[in-house]
Design a protein around this motif. Sequence first.
Motif, short mmCIF file in Angstrom:
data_model
loop_
_atom_site.label_atom_id
_atom_site.label_comp_id
_atom_site.label_asym_id
_atom_site.label_seq_id
_atom_site.Cartn_x
_atom_site.Cartn_y
_atom_site.Cartn_z
N MET A 1 0.86 -1.25 0.12
CA MET A 1 -0.12 -0.06 0.04
C MET A 1 0.88 1.11 0.04
N GLY A 2 0.84 2.06 -1.14
CA GLY A 2 1.80 3.22 -1.22
C GLY A 2 1.50 3.75 -2.33
N GLY A 3 1.74 5.12 -2.66
CA GLY A 3 1.83 6.02 -3.55
C GLY A 3 0.50 6.46 -4.15
N ALA A 4 0.58 7.21 -5.38
CA ALA A 4 -0.82 7.94 -5.73
C ALA A 4 -0.43 8.39 -6.95
N TYR A 5 -1.29 8.60 -7.88
CA TYR A 5 -1.08 9.25 -9.09
C TYR A 5 -2.46 10.13 -9.51
N PHE A 6 -3.45 9.62 -9.72
CA PHE A 6 -4.57 10.68 -9.90
C PHE A 6 -5.10 11.43 -8.54
N GLU A 7 -4.78 10.59 -7.62
CA GLU A 7 -5.55 11.22 -6.43
C GLU A 7 -4.36 11.89 -5.34
N VAL A 8 -3.30 12.26 -6.17
CA VAL A 8 -1.95 13.18 -5.77
C VAL A 8 -1.57 12.55 -4.23
N GLY A 9 -1.15 13.53 -3.37
CA GLY A 9 -0.67 13.12 -2.10
C GLY A 9 -1.77 13.39 -1.03
N ASN A 10 -1.32 12.75 0.07
CA ASN A 10 -2.04 12.82 1.37
C ASN A 10 -1.28 13.18 2.34
N ILE A 11 -0.09 13.49 2.51
CA ILE A 11 0.76 14.07 3.53
C ILE A 11 1.53 15.11 2.94
N THR A 12 1.86 15.26 1.63
CA THR A 12 2.26 16.83 1.03
C THR A 12 1.48 16.90 -0.35
N PRO A 13 1.38 17.92 -1.14
CA PRO A 13 0.53 17.86 -2.29
C PRO A 13 0.95 16.82 -3.19
N ALA A 14 2.20 16.40 -3.22
CA ALA A 14 2.44 15.24 -4.41
C ALA A 14 2.73 13.93 -3.77
N ALA A 15 2.94 13.57 -2.50
CA ALA A 15 3.24 12.49 -1.94
C ALA A 15 2.20 11.67 -1.17
N GLU A 16 2.11 10.46 -1.18
CA GLU A 16 1.36 9.70 -0.28
C GLU A 16 2.33 9.29 0.85
N PHE A 17 1.73 9.11 2.10
CA PHE A 17 2.34 9.05 3.36
C PHE A 17 3.35 8.03 3.29
N ASN A 18 3.23 6.77 3.07
CA ASN A 18 4.19 5.70 3.31
C ASN A 18 5.52 5.91 2.39
N ILE A 19 5.25 6.33 1.36
CA ILE A 19 6.33 6.31 0.45
C ILE A 19 7.36 7.73 0.78
N TYR A 20 6.40 8.90 1.31
CA TYR A 20 7.09 10.20 1.65
C TYR A 20 7.91 9.92 2.88
N VAL A 21 7.50 8.96 3.86
CA VAL A 21 8.25 8.72 4.93
C VAL A 21 9.59 8.20 4.70
N ASP A 22 9.76 7.31 3.87
CA ASP A 22 11.23 6.67 3.33
C ASP A 22 11.21 6.45 1.89
N PRO A 23 11.25 7.81 1.15
CA PRO A 23 11.49 7.67 -0.13
C PRO A 23 12.70 6.89 -0.66
N HIS A 24 13.68 6.88 0.00
CA HIS A 24 14.99 6.31 -0.26
C HIS A 24 14.82 4.95 -0.36
N ALA A 25 14.05 4.14 0.53
CA ALA A 25 13.52 2.83 0.57
C ALA A 25 12.75 2.60 -0.53
N ALA A 26 11.91 3.31 -0.98
CA ALA A 26 10.73 3.08 -1.95
C ALA A 26 11.66 3.15 -3.21
N ASP A 27 12.52 3.81 -3.23
CA ASP A 27 13.41 4.03 -4.52
C ASP A 27 14.16 2.28 -4.77
N ILE A 28 14.53 2.04 -3.72
CA ILE A 28 15.35 0.66 -3.74
C ILE A 28 14.32 -0.54 -4.16
N VAL A 29 13.07 -0.48 -3.78
CA VAL A 29 12.08 -1.60 -3.65
C VAL A 29 11.39 -1.66 -5.07
#
Length: 319
Positions: free
Chosen positions: A159-187
């Motif tokens: 569970m993570g990310g968003a495209y059409f719904e944009v962000g829920n913690i910043t205007p562009a980012a969903e919370f789970n990905i925003y908390v650790d974007p570098h980890a998400a990048d690796i995955v």
Amino acid sequence: MTDAMTNAPRKIIIDTDPGQDDAMAILLALASPEEIEVLGITAVAGNVPLALTEVNARKICELAGKPQVKVFAGCDRPLDRALVTAEHVHGQSGLDGPVLPDPTMPLQAQHAVDFIIETLRDAPSGSVTLCALGPLTNLAMALRKAPDIAARIREIVLMGGAYFEVGNITPAAEFNIYVDPHAADIVFKSGIPLVVMSLDVTHKALVTKPRNDAFRAIGNAVGIAAAQMTEFFERFDREKYGSEGAPLHDPCVTAYLIAPQIFTGRHINVEIETKSELTLGMTVADWWGVTDRAPNAMFMGTIDADAYFALLTERLARL
């Protein structure tokens, strides 16, 4: 979805930062032994700090009557930045709503990352699915520490990310990905098959009053606690979105393993923004195929919400 060859339950590790909706996802998995075998639950810092998420994971197992499930504590902070938490949504405990007793079942001594690596190395290749309900720190650390495990993972459903719904913690980012974007990048760059339950899906899975009443009407301890949990975090989301209910995000992950037909999406390229101050943690999803970047994720876009809530209600009644 069971393994067609053997009809055996699908073996999973749940990586989580509970969270009321995480709790619901875990309860759904534990209530579905025909389809899902939970090998262990690994806690990560996210919605609340690690000291709370590992306790919450054990509380949920005990609520479900499954104290034999092994719970491991993992990373207490993201790979390369300070921890951002979400008490404003989930309350100070992360599981505000019901009053759940302190767990008596033990926390396992092994670190969650080591448990993930050891489990994947010991299991037949391609037999274990990782279900990520929070920031991807534990999974990224496991891949960084033991790159050989990537080829052994059947699939990561997250569970993570968003495209059409944009962000829920910043205007562009969903919370789970925003908390650790570098980890998400690796995955997302790992080459492992990914199924992504984005906000585009979860914002179509709203806990309306009738759906919440159905949880309460189950009448068991799990149903009543589920209703109290969803009522608690619903207050925040209803005020924020002006919707008739709160999105029930994380159970989409475990529901997919049981009833994949209730979701539709596209196999597309998804890249994670890690450098921009403005869009840090954004999931840049090539939904329209406008680049030549290779697809790396099944990015879900729609859900049959009635079927989803019917499944949840039916399964929680078993516990």
